[in-house]
Design an enzyme around this catalytic site. Structure first.
Site, PDB file in Angstrom:
ATOM      1  N   PHE A  66       0.860  -1.172   0.000  1.00 31.44           N
ATOM      2  CA  PHE A  66       0.000   0.000   0.000  1.00 31.44           C
ATOM      3  C   PHE A  66       0.902   1.229   0.000  1.00 31.44           C
ATOM      4  CE2 PHE A  66      -2.386   3.535   1.617  1.00 31.44           C
ATOM      5  CZ  PHE A  66      -3.564   3.436   0.907  1.00 31.44           C
ATOM      6  N   LYS A  99       3.120  11.447   6.733  1.00 35.07           N
ATOM      7  CA  LYS A  99       2.293  11.266   7.927  1.00 35.07           C
ATOM      8  C   LYS A  99       2.847  12.008   9.128  1.00 35.07           C
ATOM      9  CE  LYS A  99       0.014   7.017   6.386  1.00 35.07           C
ATOM     10  NZ  LYS A  99      -1.213   7.684   5.952  1.00 35.07           N
ATOM     11  N   ASP A 134       9.687   2.874   1.432  1.00 39.27           N
ATOM     12  CA  ASP A 134       8.509   3.662   1.793  1.00 39.27           C
ATOM     13  C   ASP A 134       8.321   3.580   3.302  1.00 39.27           C
ATOM     14  OD1 ASP A 134       6.020   4.707   2.350  1.00 39.27           O
ATOM     15  OD2 ASP A 134       5.027   3.804   0.620  1.00 39.27           O
TER      16      ASP A 134
END
Length: 407
Positions: free
Chosen positions: A148, A262, A233
């Protein structure tokens, strides 16, 4: 927290009001948050909940951390946006400190995590053409199944989640998908056209899947030997979540490029970044990439304050120490409603006995008991509380999970 300002509409009415005017994307739990502080939130009726999700790690430092709120307030009184048409007085310091924190040379500031991934893809392809000598338009990137990385059209092109992918084609070519945690399959997929291997050190959305010891080191060795980039990532796993600044540090691995997001915005503004080696990020020239809001003064001020919190190492140590509490508590629940779990630092994927309900149903039961968590797939829920959570709060949440699973 002081009592939240009362709204004219209650939770049920507000949820109903969203339906005709908001396009569907997430499937949120039926709670309407109106106020938050630290690890706790309150809904519009004043009910309190312990936040065990922390905005998918965007709230690593809790809600409204005083140092981050103060940094935002100070900058709001001075300057918020110039666009990248002009320089601003906050960006250089932010980039210098973020590069030092992550042990990298250069920073490409963006806004959202998906933008960081898209930017990383562009950088890898440009590097492949300019440095590696891959023929034009033939660069490939190897990714892992069950990944994801975001929801843009390019990113869902290499997703194996049909919910995220179906109905959004035609898809962007140039990606090869191999099983996660499988070095042999990875090696077979890499060839002279490979620009990069793009993976999550821990697959969050897939259920907090942690690879075998040696996998990340193997990816690093393979990419170095094959002459391609290792792009990690770390948008969910980075910035303290796993007990280190970056999750790759668990294997003392240094990727060529790291994607951050984030928590970099402190739960206040969206901030992301691509960080990496100078000879890689240096392939971008003026006009080839850009972002009006990327690196804006407000984002740089908050991002710098986030880096300052991490520079002490206190949050990383706290995640490691409380992670032991989390693992111990979950281990005690195995066989008592939990069939298995995976945890690193303050991050866990918990597999609940399907006979007790889906992950969604378990999350709703937890919500009714004052705990906010979220499902991933099937009967798996994820736990990722703010790094500011106390041991007592964490133990209480695990006690509530036990109650939900055994009552």
């Amino acid at each position: 927290m002081t009592a939240p300002a009362r709204t004219a509409r209650g939770s049920e009415e507000l949820i109903r009001a969203e339906e005709p005017v908001l396009a569907h994307n997430y499937h949120p739990l039926p709670v309407v948050v109106a106020r938050a502080e630290g690890a706790w939130v309150e809904d519009v009726e004043g009910r309190r909940y312990l936040d065990m999700l922390a905005g998918y790690s965007a709230l690593n430092f809790g809600h409204r951390h005083p140092a981050l709120v103060e940094a935002a307030h100070r900058q709001l009184d001075r300057l918020t946006l110039t666009s990248r048409a002009f320089h601003n007085d906050r960006l250089a310091g932010f980039a210098e400190r973020l590069a030092a924190l992550t042990g990298t040379d250069m920073v490409l500031p963006m806004n959202t995590g998906a933008e960081a991934v898209e930017s990383g893809i562009k950088v890898a392809r440009k590097w492949a053409y300019d440095v590696k000598g891959v023929p034009a338009d033939r660069a490939t990137i190897v990714v892992a199944a069950d990944n994801f990385h975001g929801r843009t059209t390019t990113i869902v092109s290499f997703s194996t989640d049909e919910t995220a992918r179906s109905g959004f084609g035609p898809f962007t070519p140039g990606f090869r998908i191999v099983p996660y945690n499988d070095l042999a399959a990875l090696e077979a997929a890499v060839d002279e056209t490979t620009a990069a291997v793009l993976i999550e050190p821990i697959q969050g959305e897939a259920g907090v899947l942690i690879p075998d010891d040696g996998y990340l080191a193997g990816v690093r060795e393979l990419t170095r030997r094959k002459g391609c980039l290792f792009v990690a990532d770390e948008i969910q796993s980075g910035l303290g979540r796993t007990g280190h600044t970056l999750a790759v540090e668990h294997e003392s691995v240094v990727p060529d490029v790291v994607l951050l997001g984030k928590a970099l915005g402190g739960g206040i503004v969206p901030v992301s970044a691509v960080v990496g080696r100078r000879d890689v990020l240096g392939v971008l020239h003026p006009g080839e990439h850009g972002s009006t809001f990327g690196g804006n003064p407000l984002a740089a001020a908050v991002g710098t304050a986030v880096v300052e919190l991490l520079e002490t190492g206190a949050f990383q140590r706290r995640a490691a120490e409380l992670g032991a509490v989390l693992r111990e508590g979950l281990a005690a629940l195995v066989g008592r409603g939990v069939v298995g779990f995976r945890a690193r630092g303050l991050w866990a994927g918990v597999d609940v006995d399907p006979a007790l309900g889906s992950g969604r149903e378990i999350s709703e039961r937890l919500m009714r008991e004052g705990i906010l968590a979220k499902d991933t797939h099937g009967s798996t829920i994820r736990l990722a509380p703010p790094l500011t959570v106390t041991a007592e709060e964490l133990t209480g949440a695990l006690g509530t999970l036990e109650k939900v699973l055994t009552s």
